[in-house]
Design an enzyme around this catalytic site. Structure first.
Site, PDB file in Angstrom:
ATOM      1  N   LYS A   1     -37.326 -63.879  -5.691  1.00  0.00           N
ATOM      2  CA  LYS A   1     -37.664 -63.504  -4.314  1.00  0.00           C
ATOM      3  C   LYS A   1     -37.996 -62.024  -4.271  1.00  0.00           C
ATOM      4  CE  LYS A   1     -37.601 -65.525  -0.175  1.00  0.00           C
ATOM      5  NZ  LYS A   1     -37.648 -66.959   0.163  1.00  0.00           N
TER       6      LYS A   1
ATOM      7  N   ASP B   1     -43.247 -65.483   2.945  1.00  0.00           N
ATOM      8  CA  ASP B   1     -41.920 -65.748   3.504  1.00  0.00           C
ATOM      9  C   ASP B   1     -41.934 -65.138   4.909  1.00  0.00           C
ATOM     10  OD1 ASP B   1     -39.187 -66.855   2.631  1.00  0.00           O
ATOM     11  OD2 ASP B   1     -38.626 -64.944   3.492  1.00  0.00           O
TER      12      ASP B   1
END
Ligand code: GLU
Length: 410
Positions: free
Chosen positions: A97, A137
């Site tokens: 991430k 995201d």
């Protein structure tokens, strides 16, 4: 609140239930690599991270978040969840991430582009289609992916569309990606409703969050006859007991208004939305929304985690005690990364994949993955939570992969 601590407690519980050794579990307790940097743009400094949590199942995969609240504990936790999500989804990826502590909502387009390009300038060496593959995201989108791809290709001197997913179709993306997270969440909600709410009419739903995930989720549920009575965005929410006119509300939101200003319905806060008397509560905003402070007040019997990590460890225990069913994030929101995998596969092989086929494949994967989790839950005589059943499947697979690679000895 430290999310890493929460995740470690969750792993400890799984370890106890399954009798996993400390040595085996150690591979999931910390990330493989943390890359940190500071993006300096016109005198302002934005902390940025790309964290590769685990890569036993394949290259790192996971989005990049732009949000003023981003911090290392959050990015690390999101990378951990990606590891489990990809494992459970049965796609050949590890977990990663990225994030930048930056508020894109108050930035100009030029600043947004600069932050996106700078992110790649500082991290491009650890990224790539066979290393670590970002995607959108919270508050990042196809335009940002396009700038990032362009910057990466400039730096490396060759085309590599598979280094990032969630791209616009013109740059190698697939149209299905846009609402894939919501589509996946909708498909598991249907499975959940078939298992627990069969025959019930007028199922009432509240949706927290009206971004890419929450908006499409509300749309799909409304279209399918669920009664969406409340929705909210970061500014607040709107509630109408007879059901909201979701198509009008979407048009209103797309015209730039906060949902709370919608003409019909009662204005409510985000905190009030969570405690409404509904059947299904969809959590599609950010992490740590249901905590030990409000968990006892949750009236919905079914919760769908479309966001990552919206329920804390303590809240999970309270909800379980109150017999609430939580469909965990690592399953409920995995539609996005599953379609990212389709996009990546298409980019890498150069083969054109038919959209109808992909839509069906997404459906099959979501349903199969639900079923594996549900079957294990039943096998465990419902003594674990659905989250624990999902974690057992995901954790076990990563450990098996680590062992096959010979990284865990003995
Ligand atoms: N950001 C999404 C998630 O949390 C998608 C990640 C991806 O497509 O790589 O699952």
């Amino acid at each position: 609140m430290n999310i890493t601590e929460d995740n470690n407690k969750r792993l400890k519980d799984i370890q106890k239930i399954e009798g996993i050794s400390d040595k085996d579990m150690a591979v999931l307790l910390k990330p493989v690599r943390i890359n940190r940097s500071t993006l300096s743009i016109k005198g302002k400094k934005y902390p940025a991270w790309r964290i590769l949590y685990n890569e036993a199942l394949g290259p790192g995969k996971g989005g990049i978040r732009f949000h003023p609240g981003v911090n290392e504990d959050e990015v690390k936790s999101l990378a951990f969840w990606m590891t489990l999500k990809n494992s459970l989804a049965d796609i050949p990826y590890g977990g990663a991430k990225g994030g930048v502590a930056f508020n894109p909502k108050v930035a100009s387009k030029a600043e947004l582009e600069e932050v996106s390009r700078k992110f790649i300038d500082v991290f491009y060496k650890v990224l790539g289609q066979d290393k670590d593959i970002p995607a959108p995201d919270v508050y990042t989108d196809g335009q940002i992916m396009s700038w990032m791809l362009d910057e990466f290709e400039k730096k490396t001197g060759r085309h590599e569309p598979g280094m990032i997913t969630g791209k616009p179709v013109e740059l190698g993306g697939i149209a299905l990606r846009g609402d894939a997270t919501a589509q996946g969440g909708y498909l598991v909600t249907k499975k959940m409703a078939a298992a627990f709410l069969a025959g019930k009419k007028n199922v009432k739903v509240a949706v927290q969050g009206f971004g890419n995930a929450g908006l499409f989720m509300a749309q799909k549920l409304h279209k399918d006859g669920f009664k969406v009575v409340a929705v909210s965005d970061s500014k607040g929410g709107i509630y109408q007991v007879t059901g909201l006119n979701i198509p009008s509300l979407i048009a209103f939101k797309k015209a730039g208004h906060p949902v709370g200003d919608f003409s019909s319905g009662k204005q409510i806060t985000n905190a009030e939305l969570l405690e409404l008397s509904v059947d299904i509560l969809v959590l599609a905003a950010l992490e740590n929304q249901i905590t030990k402070q409000n968990a006892e007040n949750i009236k919905a019997n079914y919760l769908i985690e479309l966001a990552n990590g919206p329920i804390t460890y303590d809240a999970d225990r309270i909800l379980a005690k109150n017999k609430k069913i939580v469909v965990p994030d690592i399953l409920a929101n995995s539609g996005g990364v599953i379609v990212s995998y389709f996009e990546w596969a298409q980019n890498r092989t150069g083969q054109i994949l038919d959209e109808d086929y992909l839509r069906k494949l997404l459906e099959k994967k979501m349903k199969d993955n639900w079923q594996r989790m549900y079957d294990l839950w039943k096998e465990k005589k419902e003594k674990v939570t659905l989250r624990q059943a999902a974690y057992i499947l995901a954790v076990t697979k990563v450990i098996v992969a680590e062992k096959l690679r010979g990284r865990i000895k003995g």
